[in-house]
Design an enzyme around this catalytic site. Structure first.
Site, PDB file in Angstrom:
ATOM      1  N   GLU A  54      -1.749   7.760  -5.068  1.00 27.77           N
ATOM      2  CA  GLU A  54      -2.139   7.275  -6.218  1.00 27.77           C
ATOM      3  C   GLU A  54      -3.581   7.348  -6.939  1.00 27.77           C
ATOM      4  OE1 GLU A  54      -1.339   3.216  -5.165  1.00 27.77           O
ATOM      5  OE2 GLU A  54      -3.360   2.454  -5.460  1.00 27.77           O
ATOM      6  N   HIS A  87      -0.422  -0.056  -9.860  1.00 31.95           N
ATOM      7  CA  HIS A  87      -1.183  -1.082  -9.214  1.00 31.95           C
ATOM      8  C   HIS A  87      -1.592  -2.179  -9.973  1.00 31.95           C
ATOM      9  CE1 HIS A  87      -2.944  -0.902  -5.053  1.00 31.95           C
ATOM     10  NE2 HIS A  87      -3.077  -2.168  -5.203  1.00 31.95           N
ATOM     11  N   ASP A  99       4.535  -0.381  -6.854  1.00 30.09           N
ATOM     12  CA  ASP A  99       3.273  -0.702  -7.739  1.00 30.09           C
ATOM     13  C   ASP A  99       2.400   0.205  -6.910  1.00 30.09           C
ATOM     14  OD1 ASP A  99       1.587  -2.138  -9.619  1.00 30.09           O
ATOM     15  OD2 ASP A  99       0.919  -3.185  -7.956  1.00 30.09           O
ATOM     16  N   ARG A 155       0.909  -1.346   0.124  1.00 31.45           N
ATOM     17  CA  ARG A 155       0.084   0.091  -0.027  1.00 31.45           C
ATOM     18  C   ARG A 155       0.805   1.274  -0.048  1.00 31.45           C
ATOM     19  NH1 ARG A 155      -3.381  -2.421  -1.583  1.00 31.45           N
ATOM     20  NH2 ARG A 155      -5.549  -2.939  -0.895  1.00 31.45           N
TER      21      ARG A 155
HETATM   22  P1  NAD Z   1      -2.116 -11.408   4.729  1.00 26.34           P
HETATM   23  O1  NAD Z   1      -2.977 -10.722   5.695  1.00 26.34           O
HETATM   24  O2  NAD Z   1      -1.970 -12.640   4.298  1.00 26.34           O
HETATM   25  O3  NAD Z   1      -0.689 -10.916   5.281  1.00 26.34           O
HETATM   26  C1  NAD Z   1      -0.207  -9.719   5.946  1.00 26.34           C
HETATM   27  C2  NAD Z   1       0.943 -10.145   7.037  1.00 26.34           C
HETATM   28  O4  NAD Z   1       1.407  -8.802   7.359  1.00 26.34           O
HETATM   29  C3  NAD Z   1       0.314 -10.816   8.335  1.00 26.34           C
HETATM   30  O5  NAD Z   1       1.294 -11.947   8.322  1.00 26.34           O
HETATM   31  C4  NAD Z   1       0.622  -9.890   9.254  1.00 26.34           C
HETATM   32  O6  NAD Z   1       0.959 -10.452  10.473  1.00 26.34           O
HETATM   33  C5  NAD Z   1       1.481  -8.906   8.982  1.00 26.34           C
HETATM   34  N1  NAD Z   1       1.619  -7.582   9.473  1.00 26.34           N
HETATM   35  C6  NAD Z   1       0.733  -6.663   9.903  1.00 26.34           C
HETATM   36  N2  NAD Z   1       1.225  -5.934  10.517  1.00 26.34           N
HETATM   37  C7  NAD Z   1       2.628  -5.721  10.022  1.00 26.34           C
HETATM   38  C8  NAD Z   1       3.506  -4.837  10.616  1.00 26.34           C
HETATM   39  N3  NAD Z   1       3.369  -3.750  11.228  1.00 26.34           N
HETATM   40  N4  NAD Z   1       4.817  -5.309  10.321  1.00 26.34           N
HETATM   41  C9  NAD Z   1       5.032  -6.341   9.604  1.00 26.34           C
HETATM   42  N5  NAD Z   1       4.118  -7.188   9.257  1.00 26.34           N
HETATM   43  C10 NAD Z   1       2.884  -7.001   9.537  1.00 26.34           C
HETATM   44  O7  NAD Z   1      -2.104 -10.435   3.684  1.00 26.34           O
HETATM   45  P2  NAD Z   1      -1.489 -10.488   2.070  1.00 26.34           P
HETATM   46  O8  NAD Z   1      -2.580 -11.357   1.151  1.00 26.34           O
HETATM   47  O9  NAD Z   1      -0.263 -11.215   2.053  1.00 26.34           O
HETATM   48  O10 NAD Z   1      -1.731  -9.094   1.365  1.00 26.34           O
HETATM   49  C11 NAD Z   1      -0.884  -8.211   2.024  1.00 26.34           C
HETATM   50  C12 NAD Z   1      -1.279  -6.783   1.405  1.00 26.34           C
HETATM   51  O11 NAD Z   1      -0.803  -6.775  -0.026  1.00 26.34           O
HETATM   52  C13 NAD Z   1      -2.413  -6.590   1.554  1.00 26.34           C
HETATM   53  O12 NAD Z   1      -2.973  -6.321   2.795  1.00 26.34           O
HETATM   54  C14 NAD Z   1      -2.737  -5.570   0.408  1.00 26.34           C
HETATM   55  O13 NAD Z   1      -2.321  -4.319   1.110  1.00 26.34           O
HETATM   56  C15 NAD Z   1      -1.511  -5.897  -0.607  1.00 26.34           C
HETATM   57  N6  NAD Z   1      -2.066  -6.224  -1.818  1.00 26.34           N
HETATM   58  C16 NAD Z   1      -1.698  -5.622  -3.157  1.00 26.34           C
HETATM   59  C17 NAD Z   1      -1.950  -5.837  -4.271  1.00 26.34           C
HETATM   60  C18 NAD Z   1      -1.403  -5.265  -5.499  1.00 26.34           C
HETATM   61  O14 NAD Z   1      -2.123  -5.572  -6.745  1.00 26.34           O
HETATM   62  N7  NAD Z   1      -0.399  -4.454  -5.687  1.00 26.34           N
HETATM   63  C19 NAD Z   1      -2.827  -7.104  -4.362  1.00 26.34           C
HETATM   64  C20 NAD Z   1      -3.184  -7.676  -3.249  1.00 26.34           C
HETATM   65  C21 NAD Z   1      -2.872  -7.113  -1.881  1.00 26.34           C
HETATM   66  C1  COI Z   2      -5.943  -5.746  -3.130  1.00 25.60           C
HETATM   67  O1  COI Z   2      -6.348  -6.745  -3.383  1.00 25.60           O
HETATM   68  O2  COI Z   2      -6.130  -5.283  -2.104  1.00 25.60           O
HETATM   69  C2  COI Z   2      -5.264  -4.811  -4.107  1.00 25.60           C
HETATM   70  O3  COI Z   2      -4.279  -4.011  -3.746  1.00 25.60           O
HETATM   71  C3  COI Z   2      -5.649  -4.854  -5.640  1.00 25.60           C
HETATM   72  C4  COI Z   2      -6.351  -3.729  -6.128  1.00 25.60           C
HETATM   73  C5  COI Z   2      -6.222  -3.411  -7.485  1.00 25.60           C
HETATM   74  C6  COI Z   2      -7.477  -3.371  -5.243  1.00 25.60           C
END
Ligand code: NAD
Ligand code: COI
Length: 331
Positions: free
Chosen positions: A263, A295, A258, A234
């Site tokens: 954004e 993104h 990304d 994020r």
């Molecule tokens: P998840 O919930 O499986 O894992 C997140 C991890 O972060 C957990 O293990 C949690 O304990 C840890 N965490 C929480 N606070 C923390 C901190 N202060 N320091 C270190 N670790 C911490 O989530 P995920 O499926 O792995 O997704 C992670 C993030 O990726 C999502 O929350 C979302 O913001 C982002 N994401 C981005 C995209 C994209 O297209 N760019 C897509 C999907 C998700």
């Molecule tokens: C998410 O799934 O959290 C993402 O960051 C993907 C997004 C395009 C909404």
């Protein structure tokens, strides 16, 4: 039972239509994301299926409750832009798609790191001007680097598996320790520890607008000189002004982004006519040691199909049973 889905793209329509036919449930498809102006379209629907990275209307849950909506099922992972306390207050169930394809994002985070390590921006520019020399832009190999993973959830774990294949040394910070990774001894105790040891810091944790920046000027100062930072998590996690300063001064070697702090008005919009007004963004994108993408880490065929199907299955389950395996829990 009937649903309304917002922000539906062309590449999602067939998945919606197939699910609707298979389950015999009407779904109204709206091309725009949820705004205060179009929220009234939800009147009389049981569930709202939504998908957006920016802000939702402040009165979202109050208004939806008034319209009789019982469930909001988002088609993505991050719930940082939803006021879950309000959802609870107005009795609206929220589900997400926690794992539509963690590999999609993990693979992409490694992809942008590789582009940085092999100076792809520079060689692309050189070739465009018929300059085919190599020096002095010698690259780095991942196996020679220590990768610092912030957040060892689904995406962090998928990234770890990929980096293991490259033969990198892996360290991680997460307040929650995964037992298997714990047994491999990859965890350090603090984020400060991690940034001091990592050649590459890669963020895979949720964003929050409440805690300020995870990576600010002070944290950047603690990073190794010449280190790289990758953010597919994020934009709110990194102070973009501090990052720009560190990239310009040479404190950091590069950034693969990304996601970007500001954004929302830029990513996934066609700004060909107006251009971008954000000067900070323009400066970042112009740097040779920045790879910026709008993104798109999530954006694969597998992920899009799963996002649609799982969000709809969740909404159906909530309406039929009051719960779903993808229920979002407030911590
Ligand atoms: P998840 O919930 O499986 O894992 C997140 C991890 O972060 C957990 O293990 C949690 O304990 C840890 N965490 C929480 N606070 C923390 C901190 N202060 N320091 C270190 N670790 C911490 O989530 P995920 O499926 O792995 O997704 C992670 C993030 O990726 C999502 O929350 C979302 O913001 C982002 N994401 C981005 C995209 C994209 O297209 N760019 C897509 C999907 C998700
Ligand atoms: C998410 O799934 O959290 C993402 O960051 C993907 C997004 C395009 C909404």
């Amino acid at each position: 039972m009937k649903f309304i889905a917002y922000n539906v793209r062309q590449d999602e329509r067939a998945y919606f239509e197939n699910w609707s036919q298979k389950n015999n449930i009407e779904i109204k498809l709206v091309a725009d994301e949820v705004t205060s102006e179009n929220l009234s379209l939800s009147k009389g629907y049981d569930a709202v299926i939504s998908f957006q990275t920016g802000t939702y209307p402040a009165d979202l849950f109050k208004t939806l409750a008034g319209y009789g909506v019982k469930d909001v099922s988002i088609r993505n992972v991050g719930v940082d832009n939803l006021d879950l306390a309000e959802a609870k207050k107005y009795g609206i169930t929220v589900t997400n798609v926690p794992a539509y394809s963690p590999n999609a994002i993990a693979e992409f985070s490694v992809t942008i790191l590789l582009q940085l390590l092999r100076n792809q921006n520079i060689f692309r520019k050189r070739m465009a001007s018929n300059d085919y020399r190599w020096a002095p832009f010698v690259g780095k190999e991942i196996r020679a680097l220590t990768i610092g993973i912030v957040g060892t959830g689904r995406i962090g774990k998928a990234a770890i598996d990929i980096y293991k294949g490259f033969g990198a040394k892996i360290l991680a910070f997460d307040p929650y320790h995964d037992p298997k990774l714990e047994s491999e001894g990859i965890y350090v105790d603090t984020l400060e520890d991690l940034v001091a040891k990592a050649d590459v810091l890669t963020l895979h944790m949720p964003g929050s607008d409440k805690d300020g920046h995870l990576i600010d000027a002070k944290m950047i100062e603690k990073m190794k000189d010449g280190a790289y930072i990758i953010n597919t998590a994020r934009g709110s996690l990194i102070d973009a002004n501090a990052l720009l300063a560190a990239l310009k001064s040479g404190k950091l070697g590069g950034a693969g982004l990304d996601t970007y702090e500001f954004e929302t008005p830029i990513f996934n919009h066609d700004l060909n006519e107006t251009g971008v007004e954000d000067e900070l963004f323009k400066e970042l994108v112009a740097l040779d040691n920045v790879v910026m993408t709008p993104h798109i880490a999530f954006y694969t065929e597998i992920a899009v199909e799963n996002m649609v199907n799982i969000s709809l299955d969740s909404a159906k389950s909530v309406i039929e049973t009051g719960t779903a395996p993808t229920l979002v829990q407030t911590k």
